[in-house]
Design a protein around this motif. Structure first.
Motif, PDB file in Angstrom:
ATOM      1  N   ALA A   1       0.843  -1.205   0.000  1.00 29.50           N
ATOM      2  CA  ALA A   1       0.000   0.000   0.000  1.00 29.50           C
ATOM      3  C   ALA A   1       0.875   1.251   0.000  1.00 29.50           C
ATOM      4  CB  ALA A   1      -0.921   0.000   1.211  1.00 29.50           C
ATOM      5  N   PHE A   2       1.943   1.216   0.806  1.00 26.65           N
ATOM      6  CA  PHE A   2       2.898   2.331   0.814  1.00 26.65           C
ATOM      7  C   PHE A   2       3.538   2.483  -0.560  1.00 26.65           C
ATOM      8  CE2 PHE A   2       7.480   3.257   1.048  1.00 26.65           C
ATOM      9  CZ  PHE A   2       7.433   4.581   1.417  1.00 26.65           C
ATOM     10  N   CYS A   3       3.849   1.368  -1.203  1.00 26.27           N
ATOM     11  CA  CYS A   3       4.503   1.411  -2.512  1.00 26.27           C
ATOM     12  C   CYS A   3       3.615   2.084  -3.554  1.00 26.27           C
ATOM     13  CB  CYS A   3       4.880   0.006  -2.969  1.00 26.27           C
ATOM     14  SG  CYS A   3       6.311  -0.675  -2.104  1.00 26.27           S
ATOM     15  N   VAL A   4       2.314   1.760  -3.535  1.00 23.56           N
ATOM     16  CA  VAL A   4       1.409   2.396  -4.483  1.00 23.56           C
ATOM     17  C   VAL A   4       1.376   3.901  -4.247  1.00 23.56           C
ATOM     18  CG1 VAL A   4      -0.988   2.617  -5.230  1.00 23.56           C
ATOM     19  CG2 VAL A   4      -0.018   0.358  -4.842  1.00 23.56           C
ATOM     20  N   SER A   5       1.217   4.316  -2.983  1.00 23.69           N
ATOM     21  CA  SER A   5       1.121   5.748  -2.701  1.00 23.69           C
ATOM     22  C   SER A   5       2.437   6.463  -2.969  1.00 23.69           C
ATOM     23  CB  SER A   5       0.684   5.981  -1.247  1.00 23.69           C
ATOM     24  OG  SER A   5       1.560   5.356  -0.337  1.00 23.69           O
TER      25      SER A   5
ATOM     26  N   SER B   1      -3.219   1.916 -18.352  1.00 25.48           N
ATOM     27  CA  SER B   1      -4.559   1.364 -18.112  1.00 25.48           C
ATOM     28  C   SER B   1      -4.555  -0.145 -18.250  1.00 25.48           C
ATOM     29  CB  SER B   1      -5.565   1.984 -19.090  1.00 25.48           C
ATOM     30  OG  SER B   1      -5.679   3.376 -18.890  1.00 25.48           O
ATOM     31  N   CYS B   2      -3.801  -0.655 -19.208  1.00 25.72           N
ATOM     32  CA  CYS B   2      -3.676  -2.112 -19.358  1.00 25.72           C
ATOM     33  C   CYS B   2      -3.055  -2.724 -18.099  1.00 25.72           C
ATOM     34  CB  CYS B   2      -2.826  -2.450 -20.578  1.00 25.72           C
ATOM     35  SG  CYS B   2      -3.593  -2.046 -22.172  1.00 25.72           S
ATOM     36  N   LEU B   3      -2.005  -2.102 -17.590  1.00 22.23           N
ATOM     37  CA  LEU B   3      -1.348  -2.601 -16.382  1.00 22.23           C
ATOM     38  C   LEU B   3      -2.267  -2.503 -15.166  1.00 22.23           C
ATOM     39  CD1 LEU B   3       2.203  -1.022 -16.891  1.00 22.23           C
ATOM     40  CD2 LEU B   3       1.575  -3.421 -17.173  1.00 22.23           C
ATOM     41  N   SER B   4      -3.072  -1.435 -15.109  1.00 24.99           N
ATOM     42  CA  SER B   4      -3.964  -1.221 -13.963  1.00 24.99           C
ATOM     43  C   SER B   4      -5.178  -2.133 -13.993  1.00 24.99           C
ATOM     44  CB  SER B   4      -4.422   0.242 -13.925  1.00 24.99           C
ATOM     45  OG  SER B   4      -3.321   1.105 -13.807  1.00 24.99           O
ATOM     46  N   SER B   5      -5.377  -2.854 -15.092  1.00 26.63           N
ATOM     47  CA  SER B   5      -6.494  -3.781 -15.210  1.00 26.63           C
ATOM     48  C   SER B   5      -6.122  -5.194 -14.769  1.00 26.63           C
ATOM     49  CB  SER B   5      -6.997  -3.820 -16.659  1.00 26.63           C
ATOM     50  OG  SER B   5      -7.426  -2.543 -17.078  1.00 26.63           O
ATOM     51  N   MET B   6      -4.892  -5.374 -14.328  1.00 22.18           N
ATOM     52  CA  MET B   6      -4.430  -6.696 -13.896  1.00 22.18           C
ATOM     53  C   MET B   6      -5.033  -7.070 -12.542  1.00 22.18           C
ATOM     54  SD  MET B   6      -0.356  -6.615 -14.895  1.00 22.18           S
ATOM     55  CE  MET B   6      -0.003  -5.371 -13.633  1.00 22.18           C
ATOM     56  N   PRO B   7      -4.930  -8.344 -12.129  1.00 22.38           N
ATOM     57  CA  PRO B   7      -5.366  -8.735 -10.785  1.00 22.38           C
ATOM     58  C   PRO B   7      -4.609  -7.969  -9.707  1.00 22.38           C
ATOM     59  CG  PRO B   7      -5.021 -10.672 -12.158  1.00 22.38           C
ATOM     60  CD  PRO B   7      -4.501  -9.501 -12.936  1.00 22.38           C
TER      61      PRO B   7
ATOM     62  N   PHE C   1       3.835  -5.133  -9.305  1.00 28.08           N
ATOM     63  CA  PHE C   1       4.325  -4.130 -10.255  1.00 28.08           C
ATOM     64  C   PHE C   1       4.586  -2.798  -9.559  1.00 28.08           C
ATOM     65  CE2 PHE C   1       3.918  -0.807 -13.433  1.00 28.08           C
ATOM     66  CZ  PHE C   1       4.679  -1.304 -14.482  1.00 28.08           C
ATOM     67  N   ASN C   2       3.651  -2.383  -8.686  1.00 28.34           N
ATOM     68  CA  ASN C   2       3.823  -1.101  -8.003  1.00 28.34           C
ATOM     69  C   ASN C   2       4.924  -1.160  -6.961  1.00 28.34           C
ATOM     70  OD1 ASN C   2       1.708   1.170  -8.676  1.00 28.34           O
ATOM     71  ND2 ASN C   2       0.676  -0.784  -8.932  1.00 28.34           N
ATOM     72  N   SER C   3       5.157  -2.327  -6.362  1.00 29.66           N
ATOM     73  CA  SER C   3       6.284  -2.462  -5.438  1.00 29.66           C
ATOM     74  C   SER C   3       7.595  -2.249  -6.183  1.00 29.66           C
ATOM     75  CB  SER C   3       6.270  -3.848  -4.784  1.00 29.66           C
ATOM     76  OG  SER C   3       5.130  -4.007  -3.961  1.00 29.66           O
TER      77      SER C   3
ATOM     78  N   GLY D   1       0.615   4.277 -11.036  1.00 25.80           N
ATOM     79  CA  GLY D   1       0.085   4.312  -9.673  1.00 25.80           C
ATOM     80  C   GLY D   1      -1.114   5.236  -9.558  1.00 25.80           C
ATOM     81  N   CYS D   2      -1.065   6.364 -10.269  1.00 19.47           N
ATOM     82  CA  CYS D   2      -2.200   7.291 -10.278  1.00 19.47           C
ATOM     83  C   CYS D   2      -3.440   6.635 -10.885  1.00 19.47           C
ATOM     84  CB  CYS D   2      -1.843   8.549 -11.067  1.00 19.47           C
ATOM     85  SG  CYS D   2      -0.623   9.618 -10.281  1.00 19.47           S
ATOM     86  N   MET D   3      -3.237   5.836 -11.941  1.00 22.63           N
ATOM     87  CA  MET D   3      -4.358   5.157 -12.583  1.00 22.63           C
ATOM     88  C   MET D   3      -5.014   4.160 -11.631  1.00 22.63           C
ATOM     89  SD  MET D   3      -4.871   6.267 -15.706  1.00 22.63           S
ATOM     90  CE  MET D   3      -5.834   4.948 -16.420  1.00 22.63           C
ATOM     91  N   VAL D   4      -4.193   3.438 -10.860  1.00 22.95           N
ATOM     92  CA  VAL D   4      -4.728   2.456  -9.908  1.00 22.95           C
ATOM     93  C   VAL D   4      -5.561   3.156  -8.837  1.00 22.95           C
ATOM     94  CG1 VAL D   4      -4.136   0.766  -8.135  1.00 22.95           C
ATOM     95  CG2 VAL D   4      -2.865   0.799 -10.285  1.00 22.95           C
ATOM     96  N   ALA D   5      -4.990   4.190  -8.220  1.00 24.52           N
ATOM     97  CA  ALA D   5      -5.698   4.896  -7.152  1.00 24.52           C
ATOM     98  C   ALA D   5      -6.980   5.532  -7.673  1.00 24.52           C
ATOM     99  CB  ALA D   5      -4.786   5.956  -6.538  1.00 24.52           C
ATOM    100  N   ALA D   6      -6.929   6.158  -8.847  1.00 20.76           N
ATOM    101  CA  ALA D   6      -8.106   6.829  -9.408  1.00 20.76           C
ATOM    102  C   ALA D   6      -9.214   5.832  -9.738  1.00 20.76           C
ATOM    103  CB  ALA D   6      -7.704   7.608 -10.657  1.00 20.76           C
TER     104      ALA D   6
END
Length: 525
Positions: A40-44, A174-180, A187-189, A340-345
């Motif tokens: 979670a820290f890694c994403v932020s 967006s493709c990456l943010s659509s993963m499980p 990936f974000n780590s 990371g912004c795409m994931v959070a949004a």
């Protein structure tokens, strides 16, 4: 008696502790909880993207008030930004849901005001989130084209090239943010680790490899000489330099929106918020100091034909190959930041669509059966981001407005539930296991006061009087104000009839309501 949540230690918590907490807030578990405190820290931290954030907003810090404004402005801004982060973390511990700020505003508002508070918070938060990726990708695209200009002096970038490149980056992200969730966490780590390493490498690389003579500017000049790049007094110019810090640090709320995918979310998510803000603020300030001591010609940095101040600065102080290497690190870190912004949004969009805040909400609120992630929300945000990138064709000043819009939108959304918690709910606030104790109110007051001061400052243009025209005005008030005005008018005319706040699918237990878990693990009295 005031409501108190009796907490047990993490070792004593049952396996379904998070589900119980979420049920007490009125929601049933839908996501897989595969985020840890670290992920979670890694994403932020990836959303913060210190290096690309600094590179993208160099104009606001050094351009507004010179090196003294950069250094002192970051220090002052970070004191109050940390107050915002601490207050937000306290809310997150109490209400760890994907809706985050929006849910908190609905619950904490006075009777009858919950829907309008949630609506205003939700739309402001969404505007801040959905503008993040386009602004990042615009800056990254500009850096990539600057590299091409350096490699080929005859190459001159066009607006359509900038638009197409930024759009391509958003589609890949967006493709990456659509993963499980598990894949996204990995990936974000990796991306966040790269961001940390890149910041440290650049901080060390610049002073050691600088070829300027003298290598460093005099200390008294760096810390005391305010080179005012605005038509306002020095004090206002320094306040305007806060824009860079606020935009760079506006992503620390990402763990709040990921809390429904995080294990032991009422402890791990607030810790991730505070760690992101504290560590990001420290590294960001060190980077400010390094650049302030080594920059040679501030005016040349912003007037270069490259069209990218960070690239111009690197070539000003470093050998060509070394400067390009530092720029490459920034570009890669910027791509990770945009993802990371795409994931959070997407999590924010999903949470608000779940409650019917958007047209066609039923489509954006779907969780993909295969990936168990809100894929539709990801691509909805991608479409909106591509439309925002069209501002590129209106000129640099106009597209730069999305940076200050992101800062205003996010911090207004932060301030609404914090102000309700401090000035309305008071001692009735049901604290989570992570809280500020008696410092909660004064810290919250400082946070709200800072945002109230900075909202008009972020809307000021650098020029005044006869030198102010359509090409150099600050379009922030229009880009942020117009959609917010439309959203509020929509609520007043129609949405108030059917929008009643978060659509919980179980009875929530907040602000004096009583809940008893069957196993006796959590009780509110």
């Amino acid at each position: 008696m005031e409501p108190v949540l009796q907490q047990r230690t993490e070792d004593e918590l049952p396996v379904n502790h998070d589900e119980k907490v979420l049920l007490s807030l009125g929601y049933k578990q839908e996501f897989k909880r595969e985020f840890s405190l670290w992920s979670a820290f890694c994403v932020s931290f990836a959303v913060l993207g210190l290096l690309p954030s600094f590179a993208s907003t160099l104009f606001y810090g050094m351009g507004s008030a010179g090196t003294a404004g950069m250094i002192w402005g970051w220090i002052i801004a970070m004191v109050f930004i940390q107050c915002v982060a601490l207050s937000l973390a306290e809310l997150c511990s109490s209400m760890p849901t994907s809706g985050g700020l929006y849910y908190a505003s609905a619950v904490l508002a006075p009777p009858g005001w919950g829907p309008v508070a949630a609506w205003a918070t939700g739309w402001s938060s969404w505007i801040g989130q959905v503008t993040a990726a386009p602004s990042v990708n615009y800056a990254v695209a500009a850096m990539i084209l600057a590299v091409l200009s350096i490699a080929d002096p005859n190459f001159e970038s066009k607006n359509y090239q900038l638009f197409l490149l930024a759009t391509f980056l958003m589609i890949v992200q967006s493709c990456l943010s659509s993963m499980p969730t598990k894949w996204i966490a990995v990936f974000n780590s990796l991306g966040s680790s790269f961001n940390m390493v890149a910041v440290i490498v650049v901080i060390i690389l610049i002073p050691t490899a600088a070829v300027t003579d003298p290598k460093f500017r005099p200390t008294h000049q760096v810390w005391s000489d305010i080179e005012n790049g605005t038509d306002f007094p020095n004090g206002i110019a320094i306040l305007m330099s806060f824009t860079g810090a606020m935009w760079a640090m506006s992503g620390f709320d990402a763990p709040f929106h990921l809390s429904e995918e995080c294990a032991v979310a009422d402890v791990a998510s607030p810790r991730a918020i505070v760690l992101t803000s504290a560590i990001g603020g420290m590294f960001g300030w060190v980077l400010q100091v390094v650049v302030a001591y080594t920059v040679i010609d501030i005016e040349a940095v912003f007037e270069s034909d490259l069209g990218q101040p960070w690239a111009t600065y690197l070539l000003q102080v470093l050998p060509m190959k070394t400067g390009l290497a530092a720029l490459a690190l920034t570009i890669i870190a910027g791509f990770s930041m945009g993802q990371g912004c795409m994931v959070a949004a997407s999590r924010v969009t999903y949470a608000y669509a779940r409650d019917g805040c958007f047209p066609m909400s039923k489509y954006w609120a779907k969780v993909n059966k295969v990936t168990k992630t809100p894929v539709n929300a990801v691509w909805f945000n991608c479409l909106v981001g591509v439309l925002l990138c069209c501002l590129i064709f209106a000129g640099q000043v106009t597209v730069l407005a999305i940076f200050s819009v992101g800062a205003i939108a996010c911090f207004v959304a932060f301030a609404i539930p914090i102000s309700l918690r401090v000035f309305v709910v008071g001692s009735r606030f049901r604290r989570g296991p992570w809280h500020l104790g008696h410092f909660g109110k004064p810290v919250g007051v400082a946070a709200v006061g800072f945002v109230a001061l900075m909202v008009p400052i972020l809307c000021l243009p650098t020029n005044t009087g006869g030198s102010l025209n359509s090409s150099n005005m600050n379009w922030t008030s229009l880009v942020y104000g117009a959609p917010m005005l439309v959203a509020l008018l929509w609520f007043a005319v129609d949405a108030h009839k059917w929008f009643k706040g978060p659509k919980v699918n179980a009875k929530h237990a907040m602000i004096g309501q009583v809940i008893k878990e069957l196993e006796g693990q959590a009780e509110i009295y």
